[in-house]
Design a protein around this motif. Structure first.
Motif, PDB file in Angstrom:
ATOM      1  N   GLY A  31      16.258  50.204  22.807  1.00 43.52           N
ATOM      2  CA  GLY A  31      16.509  51.499  23.564  1.00 43.52           C
ATOM      3  C   GLY A  31      18.002  51.630  23.732  1.00 43.52           C
ATOM      4  O   GLY A  31      18.323  52.432  24.612  1.00 43.52           O
ATOM      5  N   MET A  32      18.989  51.229  22.903  1.00 47.02           N
ATOM      6  CA  MET A  32      20.336  51.397  22.909  1.00 47.02           C
ATOM      7  C   MET A  32      21.017  51.995  21.807  1.00 47.02           C
ATOM      8  O   MET A  32      21.272  51.468  20.895  1.00 47.02           O
ATOM      9  N   THR A  33      20.698  53.269  21.790  1.00 45.65           N
ATOM     10  CA  THR A  33      21.224  54.246  20.788  1.00 45.65           C
ATOM     11  C   THR A  33      22.382  55.239  21.381  1.00 45.65           C
ATOM     12  O   THR A  33      22.015  55.665  22.717  1.00 45.65           O
ATOM     13  N   ALA A  34      23.656  55.560  20.706  1.00 44.79           N
ATOM     14  CA  ALA A  34      24.268  56.390  21.513  1.00 44.79           C
ATOM     15  C   ALA A  34      25.034  57.280  20.298  1.00 44.79           C
ATOM     16  O   ALA A  34      25.216  56.953  19.298  1.00 44.79           O
ATOM     17  N   LYS A  51      31.303  51.259  24.186  1.00 42.85           N
ATOM     18  CA  LYS A  51      30.778  49.886  23.617  1.00 42.85           C
ATOM     19  C   LYS A  51      29.359  49.719  24.442  1.00 42.85           C
ATOM     20  O   LYS A  51      28.988  50.424  25.340  1.00 42.85           O
ATOM     21  N   LEU A  52      28.371  49.142  23.663  1.00 42.07           N
ATOM     22  CA  LEU A  52      27.087  48.765  23.920  1.00 42.07           C
ATOM     23  C   LEU A  52      26.887  47.406  23.823  1.00 42.07           C
ATOM     24  O   LEU A  52      27.388  46.729  22.986  1.00 42.07           O
ATOM     25  N   ASP A  53      25.624  47.018  24.499  1.00 42.40           N
ATOM     26  CA  ASP A  53      25.225  45.573  24.503  1.00 42.40           C
ATOM     27  C   ASP A  53      24.681  45.242  23.225  1.00 42.40           C
ATOM     28  O   ASP A  53      23.637  45.855  22.998  1.00 42.40           O
ATOM     29  N   LYS A  54      25.003  44.355  22.741  1.00 41.64           N
ATOM     30  CA  LYS A  54      24.270  43.769  21.601  1.00 41.64           C
ATOM     31  C   LYS A  54      23.792  42.332  21.782  1.00 41.64           C
ATOM     32  O   LYS A  54      24.164  41.453  22.354  1.00 41.64           O
ATOM     33  N   SER A 116      31.288  47.518  19.395  1.00 42.03           N
ATOM     34  CA  SER A 116      31.444  49.066  19.346  1.00 42.03           C
ATOM     35  C   SER A 116      31.753  49.040  17.729  1.00 42.03           C
ATOM     36  O   SER A 116      31.845  48.182  17.201  1.00 42.03           O
ATOM     37  N   ILE A 117      31.985  50.302  17.336  1.00 39.18           N
ATOM     38  CA  ILE A 117      32.274  50.715  15.845  1.00 39.18           C
ATOM     39  C   ILE A 117      33.881  51.156  15.860  1.00 39.18           C
ATOM     40  O   ILE A 117      33.981  51.953  16.637  1.00 39.18           O
ATOM     41  N   ALA A 118      34.539  50.569  15.034  1.00 35.83           N
ATOM     42  CA  ALA A 118      35.968  50.966  15.088  1.00 35.83           C
ATOM     43  C   ALA A 118      36.223  51.781  13.741  1.00 35.83           C
ATOM     44  O   ALA A 118      35.465  51.387  12.841  1.00 35.83           O
ATOM     45  N   ALA A 119      37.117  52.768  13.596  1.00 32.09           N
ATOM     46  CA  ALA A 119      37.304  53.612  12.681  1.00 32.09           C
ATOM     47  C   ALA A 119      38.827  53.928  12.380  1.00 32.09           C
ATOM     48  O   ALA A 119      39.425  53.973  13.327  1.00 32.09           O
ATOM     49  N   LYS A 120      39.016  53.907  11.194  1.00 31.16           N
ATOM     50  CA  LYS A 120      40.600  54.338  10.750  1.00 31.16           C
ATOM     51  C   LYS A 120      40.420  55.605   9.551  1.00 31.16           C
ATOM     52  O   LYS A 120      39.789  55.387   8.640  1.00 31.16           O
ATOM     53  N   LYS A 121      41.082  56.453   9.905  1.00 32.05           N
ATOM     54  CA  LYS A 121      40.959  57.732   9.070  1.00 32.05           C
ATOM     55  C   LYS A 121      41.885  57.560   7.814  1.00 32.05           C
ATOM     56  O   LYS A 121      42.639  56.964   7.983  1.00 32.05           O
TER      57      LYS A 121
END
Length: 135
Positions: A31-34, A51-54, A116-121
């Motif tokens: 149930g953890m979708t963001a 951040k979400l709990d994994k 979390s998911i990190a990103a670099k453009k």
């Protein structure tokens, strides 16, 4: 004979439908979708989801719904890179299952790890979508 064949075909059809539904909604098991928005603020090429709990060793699920940029993404856990070199170049809409070692490397004595998911453009633009730490 026709009745038995019809019942057999019906059972097989229902079975495949249930398997498909299970796969389609598997990423929401906990149930953890963001939602996320990578806007890449001026002067900063990096952005990150909340951040979400994994809970499990599963892949991190990312669904790109809108994109007009190219960027590289990876998984972070407790503020550290948890990808072991598994980076993903994102250029189009779709689903990405991201390999990570968040639970293995950063769980500690707790039941979960903040992920979390990190990103670099790679240019100017944005990306929106949904993600889940446990697929």
């Amino acid at each position: 004979m026709k009745k038995k064949f019809f019942i057999f075909a019906l059972i097989i059809g229902v079975s495949f439908t249930l398997v498909g539904i299970n796969k389609a909604f598997a990423y929401t098991q906990k149930g953890m979708t963001a939602s996320y928005h990578f806007g890449f603020l001026k002067g900063n090429p990096y952005d990150e989801t909340r951040k979400l709990d994994k809970y499990t060793r599963s892949a991190v699920y990312q669904k790109v719904k809108d994109i007009n940029i190219s960027y590289t993404s990876w998984v972070k856990a407790n503020g550290h890179d948890a990808s072991h070199g598994h980076n993903y170049t994102v250029r189009k809409k779709g689903v990405i299952l991201m390999t990570n070692y968040a639970v293995e490397d950063y769980k500690g004595s707790g039941k979960t790890v903040a992920t979390s998911i990190a990103a670099k453009k790679d240019g100017n633009g944005h990306s929106n979508g949904f993600w889940s730490p446990d697929y």
